[in-house]
Design an enzyme around this catalytic site. Structure first.
Site, PDB file in Angstrom:
ATOM      1  N   GLN A   1      -9.161  12.893  -3.685  1.00 44.79           N
ATOM      2  CA  GLN A   1      -8.300  13.494  -4.695  1.00 44.79           C
ATOM      3  C   GLN A   1      -8.598  14.974  -4.891  1.00 44.79           C
ATOM      4  O   GLN A   1      -9.700  15.441  -4.601  1.00 44.79           O
ATOM      5  CB  GLN A   1      -8.481  12.774  -6.034  1.00 44.79           C
TER       6      GLN A   1
ATOM      7  N   HIS B   1      -8.702   7.465   0.855  1.00 42.24           N
ATOM      8  CA  HIS B   1      -8.093   8.631   0.195  1.00 42.24           C
ATOM      9  C   HIS B   1      -9.104   9.343  -0.682  1.00 42.24           C
ATOM     10  O   HIS B   1     -10.097   8.772  -1.111  1.00 42.24           O
ATOM     11  CB  HIS B   1      -6.891   8.212  -0.653  1.00 42.24           C
TER      12      HIS B   1
ATOM     13  N   CYS C   1       0.841  -1.192   0.000  1.00 42.64           N
ATOM     14  CA  CYS C   1       0.000   0.000   0.000  1.00 42.64           C
ATOM     15  C   CYS C   1       0.879   1.245   0.000  1.00 42.64           C
ATOM     16  O   CYS C   1       1.591   1.504   0.969  1.00 42.64           O
ATOM     17  CB  CYS C   1      -0.929   0.004   1.208  1.00 42.64           C
TER      18      CYS C   1
ATOM     19  N   HIS D   1      -6.907   1.950   0.832  1.00 43.32           N
ATOM     20  CA  HIS D   1      -6.515   2.898   1.887  1.00 43.32           C
ATOM     21  C   HIS D   1      -7.315   4.193   1.688  1.00 43.32           C
ATOM     22  O   HIS D   1      -7.299   4.761   0.602  1.00 43.32           O
ATOM     23  CB  HIS D   1      -5.013   3.167   1.818  1.00 43.32           C
TER      24      HIS D   1
ATOM     25  N   HIS E   1      -5.133   2.010   7.663  1.00 46.78           N
ATOM     26  CA  HIS E   1      -5.372   1.358   6.376  1.00 46.78           C
ATOM     27  C   HIS E   1      -6.709   0.616   6.347  1.00 46.78           C
ATOM     28  O   HIS E   1      -7.360   0.542   5.319  1.00 46.78           O
ATOM     29  CB  HIS E   1      -4.231   0.368   6.094  1.00 46.78           C
TER      30      HIS E   1
ATOM     31  N   CYS F   1       0.204   3.778   3.135  1.00 42.07           N
ATOM     32  CA  CYS F   1       0.416   3.469   4.546  1.00 42.07           C
ATOM     33  C   CYS F   1       1.644   4.219   5.065  1.00 42.07           C
ATOM     34  O   CYS F   1       2.528   4.565   4.299  1.00 42.07           O
ATOM     35  CB  CYS F   1       0.601   1.959   4.717  1.00 42.07           C
TER      36      CYS F   1
ATOM     37  N   ASN G   1     -13.838   8.973  -4.537  1.00 38.11           N
ATOM     38  CA  ASN G   1     -14.505   7.810  -5.104  1.00 38.11           C
ATOM     39  C   ASN G   1     -14.382   6.673  -4.116  1.00 38.11           C
ATOM     40  O   ASN G   1     -13.332   6.468  -3.538  1.00 38.11           O
ATOM     41  CB  ASN G   1     -13.853   7.383  -6.424  1.00 38.11           C
TER      42      ASN G   1
HETATM   43 ZN    ZN Z   1      -2.524   1.534   3.468  1.00 38.64          ZN
END
Ligand code: ZN
Ligand code: ZN
Ligand code: FE
Length: 330
Positions: free
Chosen positions: A154, A152, A42, A150, A98, A45, A139
């Site tokens: 944008q 997130h 990942c 993970h 995560h 992380c 998204n």
């Molecule tokens: Zn992660």
């Protein structure tokens, strides 16, 4: 399936103008150069070369961005217009954790830190004379192609106003010239008064499924005060924004047995120019029609451009409001 092509194909990264619809398309084939990474690695992380340690949220440059600070000069073509893909793309790593499913699993203070970070980034970006629009979006869900789990979101810093926002600007400007009132304030007041489509409330924000919703669980979240930009929100309003987003996303997650995929996007005024008639808001598109049944933007929606809604926004709001009330206590 990936498009197959030879390695010596020309590198292209440019905006192409669609003269029939009057809108930009962002074209880039340099994103295909993304390196292969092991399945269990990942990049978001803590402790990777890019992320390091000791952070609550991180805003990273996207390594293979759609837009670039020094874009490849656009091609010259007969008949067609192009423009440089100037801009910046960021990934907002929202938490070091995560393994949570969604940001609604975070505390209000943690979500607040995300919004505060994005707000700061916007303040930086506003100083760039070529940055026209700051699009913050998220998204969620494998079904809509989100491969990195993970948490997130944008940011796209764009050299143009996105077409959906542009349509809102045109219509709200027209409304303002006629009625001397904000279209969005009027919508908020109507929804508040009617109540049947309201999903959640906080001190300074309201969330509802609009009368004219397109997606099955489309929730619009408005500040009750007439504000144009994220950067204009004070601490209290930003904290309260975290509170209402948590409520709504928790509802979206828990309405069916399986968390539903969604998209979330911030609609705000462009960074340049005066848009006092505009009113910022968040739009969330929850995409399940029923358990496990994804609504597609298919022939009618993608080809024709108008949406079909297989229920009523009132029914959807009723379901979502109940879920929020039962399952989403702070
Ligand atoms: Zn992660
Ligand atoms: Zn307003
Ligand atoms: Fe909008």
């Amino acid at each position: 399936m990936k498009m197959v092509r030879s390695m010596n194909y020309k590198r292209v990264q440019e905006l192409r103008w669609d003269p029939t619809l009057g809108e930009w398309v962002m074209v880039s084939n340099i994103r295909d150069l993304r390196p292969w990474q092991p399945q269990d690695f990942c990049p978001f992380c803590p402790g990777t070369p890019e992320t390091g340690f000791g952070w609550d949220i991180l805003i990273l440059r996207n390594k293979f961005p759609m837009l670039n600070e020094e874009p490849i000069p656009p091609g010259k073509y007969k008949f067609y217009s192009t423009a440089p893909s100037y801009g910046r793309c960021y990934v907002v790593v929202e938490t070091p954790k995560h393994d949570i499913d969604d940001i609604s699993d975070l505390d209000v203070t943690e979500i607040y830190k995300v919004f505060k970070g994005v707000k700061r980034k916007q303040e930086d970006e506003m100083r760039d004379p070529k940055a026209i629009y700051f699009l913050f979006f998220r998204n969620k869900g494998k079904e809509i192609g989100v491969s990195l789990t993970h948490p997130h979101s944008q940011i796209y810093v764009l050299p143009f106003i996105p077409v959906k926002v542009l349509r809102e600007l045109i219509n709200s400007n027209r409304y303002y010239s006629k009625k001397k009132q904000c279209l969005f304030c009027d919508i908020v007041n109507i929804e508040k008064e009617y109540g049947e489509r309201v999903v959640a409330n906080t001190d300074y924000w309201i969330a509802f499924i609009p009368f004219y919703a397109h997606w099955p669980f489309e929730v619009h979240i408005y500040p009750l005060t007439h504000i144009q930009l994220l950067s204009q929100l004070n601490t209290e309003l930003t904290k309260d924004m975290a509170r209402i987003v948590k409520k709504v996303l928790c509802g979206i997650k828990n309405i069916f047995e399986k968390p539903m995929p969604y998209m979330m996007v911030l609609h705000q005024a462009p960074l340049k120019g005066i848009y006092t008639f505009y009113h910022m808001h968040i739009e969330i598109y929850g995409m399940y029609r029923m358990v496990g049944k994804l609504k597609y933007a298919a022939g009618m929606e993608t080809g024709g451009g108008n949406f079909t809604y297989d229920s009523t926004p009132e029914e959807a709001a009723h379901m979502l409001r109940n879920t929020v009330e039962i399952k989403c206590k702070e």
